[in-house]
Design a protein around this motif. Sequence first.
Motif, PDB file in Angstrom:
ATOM      1  N   VAL A 163       0.820  -1.205   0.000  1.00 34.45           N
ATOM      2  CA  VAL A 163       0.000   0.000   0.000  1.00 34.45           C
ATOM      3  C   VAL A 163       0.862   1.267   0.000  1.00 34.45           C
ATOM      4  O   VAL A 163       0.572   2.224  -0.692  1.00 34.45           O
ATOM      5  CB  VAL A 163      -0.964  -0.026   1.202  1.00 34.45           C
ATOM      6  CG1 VAL A 163      -1.653   1.323   1.372  1.00 34.45           C
ATOM      7  CG2 VAL A 163      -1.996  -1.119   0.983  1.00 34.45           C
ATOM      8  N   ARG A 164       1.931   1.241   0.774  1.00 34.12           N
ATOM      9  CA  ARG A 164       2.750   2.456   0.828  1.00 34.12           C
ATOM     10  C   ARG A 164       3.873   2.403  -0.202  1.00 34.12           C
ATOM     11  O   ARG A 164       5.027   2.655   0.093  1.00 34.12           O
ATOM     12  CB  ARG A 164       3.277   2.656   2.244  1.00 34.12           C
ATOM     13  CG  ARG A 164       2.133   2.844   3.237  1.00 34.12           C
ATOM     14  CD  ARG A 164       2.640   3.129   4.619  1.00 34.12           C
ATOM     15  NE  ARG A 164       3.323   4.412   4.680  1.00 34.12           N
ATOM     16  CZ  ARG A 164       4.004   4.830   5.742  1.00 34.12           C
ATOM     17  NH1 ARG A 164       4.086   4.083   6.804  1.00 34.12           N
ATOM     18  NH2 ARG A 164       4.610   5.993   5.728  1.00 34.12           N
TER      19      ARG A 164
ATOM     20  N   ASP B   6       3.983   3.678  -4.182  1.00 33.17           N
ATOM     21  CA  ASP B   6       3.234   4.170  -5.333  1.00 33.17           C
ATOM     22  C   ASP B   6       4.148   4.628  -6.462  1.00 33.17           C
ATOM     23  O   ASP B   6       3.691   5.226  -7.417  1.00 33.17           O
ATOM     24  CB  ASP B   6       2.280   5.305  -4.921  1.00 33.17           C
ATOM     25  CG  ASP B   6       3.006   6.387  -4.137  1.00 33.17           C
ATOM     26  OD1 ASP B   6       4.249   6.326  -4.055  1.00 33.17           O
ATOM     27  OD2 ASP B   6       2.320   7.287  -3.612  1.00 33.17           O
TER      28      ASP B   6
END
Length: 360
Positions: free
Chosen positions: A217-218, A220
Motif C-alpha cells: 500500500v505504501r 506508489d
Amino acid sequence: MQEIAPSSSPSTLTAAHDRRRRYYQRIKPLHLKPLWEELHALVPNEPRTPCVPALWCYADIRPKLMESAELISAEEAVRRVLILENPALPGSSSITQSLYAGLQLIMPGEIAPSHRHVQSALRFIVDGRGAYTTVSGERTTMAPGDFIITPSWTWHDHGHAADEGASGPVVWLDGLDIPMVRFFDAGFAENDTARAQHVTRPEGHSYARFGYNMAPVRHDHASGTSPIFSYPYARSREALARLQRDEPADPWLGWKLRYLNPLTGGAPMPTMATFLQLLPAGFNSRIHHATDGTVYCVVEGRGTADIGGQPFRFQPQDIFVVPSWAPLRLLADEDTVLFSYSDRPVQQAIGIHREAFLSA
Ligand code: 1HN
C-alpha cells in the motif's frame, strides 16, 4: 535519383551524370552529400533489415560451452558467455540491430562478480538448476524456464553453491539492450567493491510484495522496470495450460501471454518485451510479421519455424531469431512452448511499431 528527362540522348545523359559525379566529389571535402542519391535507402517503403534469420542448436553449442569452462573461470571472464551473433552482422555482437543475446555458463562453486551497468538484462534459464543471481541485495535461485530481470544500473552477481541438491552446470540465455544503449552512446558501467553482494532481503521478498496481483500500500512509485525480478516458469506454464484447456488457440500465435510489470501493465523492462506462448501438437500457424525483430528460445516441444520461407527445425533449448518484418509461420509437432523477447516497448513508445496478421 538517377532519372534525367526520358527524351535525352545517351550522350546528354552521360554528360549530365558526369557533371553530377564531379559535383559530388567537389562537395565531399565539405562533408556534404546529396540526399537525392540516398533517399530510397534512407526511407524504404518497408523495413529492409540486414539481419538474417538464424537458429542456434543447443545440442551443438553445449559441448563448446562446457569446453569454455576448461579455458577460463567465471570469475576471470567476469561473465563466461558465448555471444549469439547474427551471421549477417559480424563484429556487432548483436543478434538483431537492437538486441544482444548470449549463453552464459556457471559451474558449481563459481562466482560471476558483482557489477552494474546502464544496459538492462534478462535471463532465461535454459539448462540446469540451483545457480542464483543476486540483484540489489536479493537472491533468486534459477530453474529451467524461469525469466529473471536485471534492471538498468542495479548491482548484480551470479553464483552457484556447489552443495545444492542439483549441482551440475547452469546455462541461461542473456538478452540485453546493448545495441540500443550503444546507439545512444549512453553506456556506463562499474565494478562493485565486493565480489558478491551482501544479501539484505530474503529470497522471494519482491515476489511476495508484487507477484500476487497485489502491491504494498505504501508503494506508489511505479518505475519503468518491473519490481518482480524473477517470474518462475511453473506459474507462467500453468497459465498456458489452463488457457489450452479453456479457450481455442489464436490461429497466428497459439496461446501467447506477455510478461507484465504489475505496476504499469507494460513490459517488464523499458527496452524489452518478453513473451511465453504455447502451440498445440499439430499446430500450423497462419503467417504474421512485426517490426520488432524477435529472439525465441524453445522451452518444450519440437517443430519448424518457417521464417521468410526458410525452414528451421527446432527442439528444446534451441534459440532462433526472426528479423524485423520477416513473415513467420510456426509448426508444432508436439505441444511446444516458446519464450521470446524483442524491442517492442521502445517501438511502441515512439509510435512506430507495426504488425500484420496475414490470412494465409
Ligand atoms: C552482463 O553484465 C551479463 O550480468 C551478461 O550476466 C552478459 C554482456 C555484455 C555486457 C554485460 C551478466 C553481458 C553483460
